[in-house]
Design an enzyme around this catalytic site. Structure first.
Site, PDB file in Angstrom:
ATOM      1  N   HIS A 130       0.904  -3.146   5.990  1.00  0.00           N
ATOM      2  CA  HIS A 130       0.674  -2.208   4.890  1.00  0.00           C
ATOM      3  C   HIS A 130      -0.393  -1.204   5.264  1.00  0.00           C
ATOM      4  CE1 HIS A 130      -1.791  -5.822   4.377  1.00  0.00           C
ATOM      5  NE2 HIS A 130      -2.725  -5.047   3.874  1.00  0.00           N
ATOM      6  N   HIS A 132      -3.256   1.236   3.617  1.00  0.00           N
ATOM      7  CA  HIS A 132      -4.041   1.522   2.420  1.00  0.00           C
ATOM      8  C   HIS A 132      -4.243   3.043   2.359  1.00  0.00           C
ATOM      9  CE1 HIS A 132      -5.788  -2.671   1.838  1.00  0.00           C
ATOM     10  NE2 HIS A 132      -5.424  -2.743   3.112  1.00  0.00           N
TER      11      HIS A 132
HETATM   12  P1  AMP Z   1      -5.483  -6.419   3.513  1.00  0.00           P
HETATM   13  O1  AMP Z   1      -6.765  -7.112   3.184  1.00  0.00           O
HETATM   14  O2  AMP Z   1      -5.629  -5.207   4.366  1.00  0.00           O
HETATM   15  O3  AMP Z   1      -4.464  -7.399   4.047  1.00  0.00           O
HETATM   16  O4  AMP Z   1      -4.923  -5.843   2.146  1.00  0.00           O
HETATM   17  C1  AMP Z   1      -4.204  -6.610   1.232  1.00  0.00           C
HETATM   18  C2  AMP Z   1      -4.350  -5.916  -0.083  1.00  0.00           C
HETATM   19  O5  AMP Z   1      -3.365  -6.418  -0.972  1.00  0.00           O
HETATM   20  C3  AMP Z   1      -5.701  -6.137  -0.746  1.00  0.00           C
HETATM   21  O6  AMP Z   1      -6.367  -4.900  -0.886  1.00  0.00           O
HETATM   22  C4  AMP Z   1      -5.334  -6.776  -2.086  1.00  0.00           C
HETATM   23  O7  AMP Z   1      -6.146  -6.331  -3.133  1.00  0.00           O
HETATM   24  C5  AMP Z   1      -3.899  -6.333  -2.249  1.00  0.00           C
HETATM   25  N1  AMP Z   1      -3.087  -7.190  -3.095  1.00  0.00           N
HETATM   26  C6  AMP Z   1      -2.956  -8.527  -3.034  1.00  0.00           C
HETATM   27  N2  AMP Z   1      -2.105  -8.954  -3.983  1.00  0.00           N
HETATM   28  C7  AMP Z   1      -1.680  -7.850  -4.643  1.00  0.00           C
HETATM   29  C8  AMP Z   1      -0.794  -7.629  -5.743  1.00  0.00           C
HETATM   30  N3  AMP Z   1      -0.146  -8.622  -6.353  1.00  0.00           N
HETATM   31  N4  AMP Z   1      -0.603  -6.351  -6.165  1.00  0.00           N
HETATM   32  C9  AMP Z   1      -1.234  -5.327  -5.572  1.00  0.00           C
HETATM   33  N5  AMP Z   1      -2.089  -5.474  -4.525  1.00  0.00           N
HETATM   34  C10 AMP Z   1      -2.313  -6.711  -4.087  1.00  0.00           C
END
Ligand code: AMP
Length: 144
Positions: A130, A132
């Site tokens: 993903h 950001h």
């Molecule tokens: P990373 O730490 O780069 O793997 O980013 C994962 C992101 O997913 C984090 O910023 C979380 O806040 C986000 N996240 C986890 N669960 C959800 C969800 N159900 N809906 C939206 N974002 C989420």
């Protein structure tokens, strides 16, 4: 930054790093993640952009006024950027282009940041690639 705020900042960074390391140790298995449920619309999300290959939705824990995650609908082995193979170049380009479209839709085209956290040291916590897209405030450099 005052002392109490500094201590809170360190504690929260430490928690974030510990959580990412724990996630890396337990979840980079290629198994399903929370994002599969979001793609399947099995759990709610706030979608800001969608096309055939890409889904973009608001981060549940926003780190900026605009914080959108851009993901491939089909993971095809891309638990993280480090798993990229030559066959992934098209989807990687689509994700980056979608990030630009999202920034425009969210009204932050004049300044934003696109981040990919990779692996435990990169503080990755969800093992489905993903991007950001962060904007709506002044970014700082170097990042933490
Ligand atoms: P990373 O730490 O780069 O793997 O980013 C994962 C992101 O997913 C984090 O910023 C979380 O806040 C986000 N996240 C986890 N669960 C959800 C969800 N159900 N809906 C939206 N974002 C989420």
């Amino acid at each position: 930054m005052d002392t109490a705020r500094f201590v809170r900042h360190i504690a929260s960074s430490t928690n974030e790093e510990a959580a990412a390391k724990a996630a890396a140790a337990t979840t980079d298995t290629g198994g399903p993640t929370i994002f599969d449920k979001i793609i399947a619309k099995g759990i709610p999300s706030s979608i800001v952009y969608e096309d055939e290959n890409v889904l973009a939705f608001r981060d549940i824990n926003p780190q900026a006024p605009v914080h959108v995650l851009v993901i491939p609908k089909v993971r095809d082995g891309l638990t993280g950027l480090n798993k990229a193979e030559p066959r992934h170049t098209e989807i990687l380009g689509q994700l980056l282009y979608a990030a630009k479209v999202v920034a425009e839709k969210e009204g932050v085209a004049n300044g934003y940041r696109v981040v990919i956290n990779n692996g435990a040291e990169g503080c990755q916590s969800v093992y489905h690639l993903h991007l950001h897209v962060l904007g709506g405030r002044q970014m700082k450099w170097p990042p933490g």
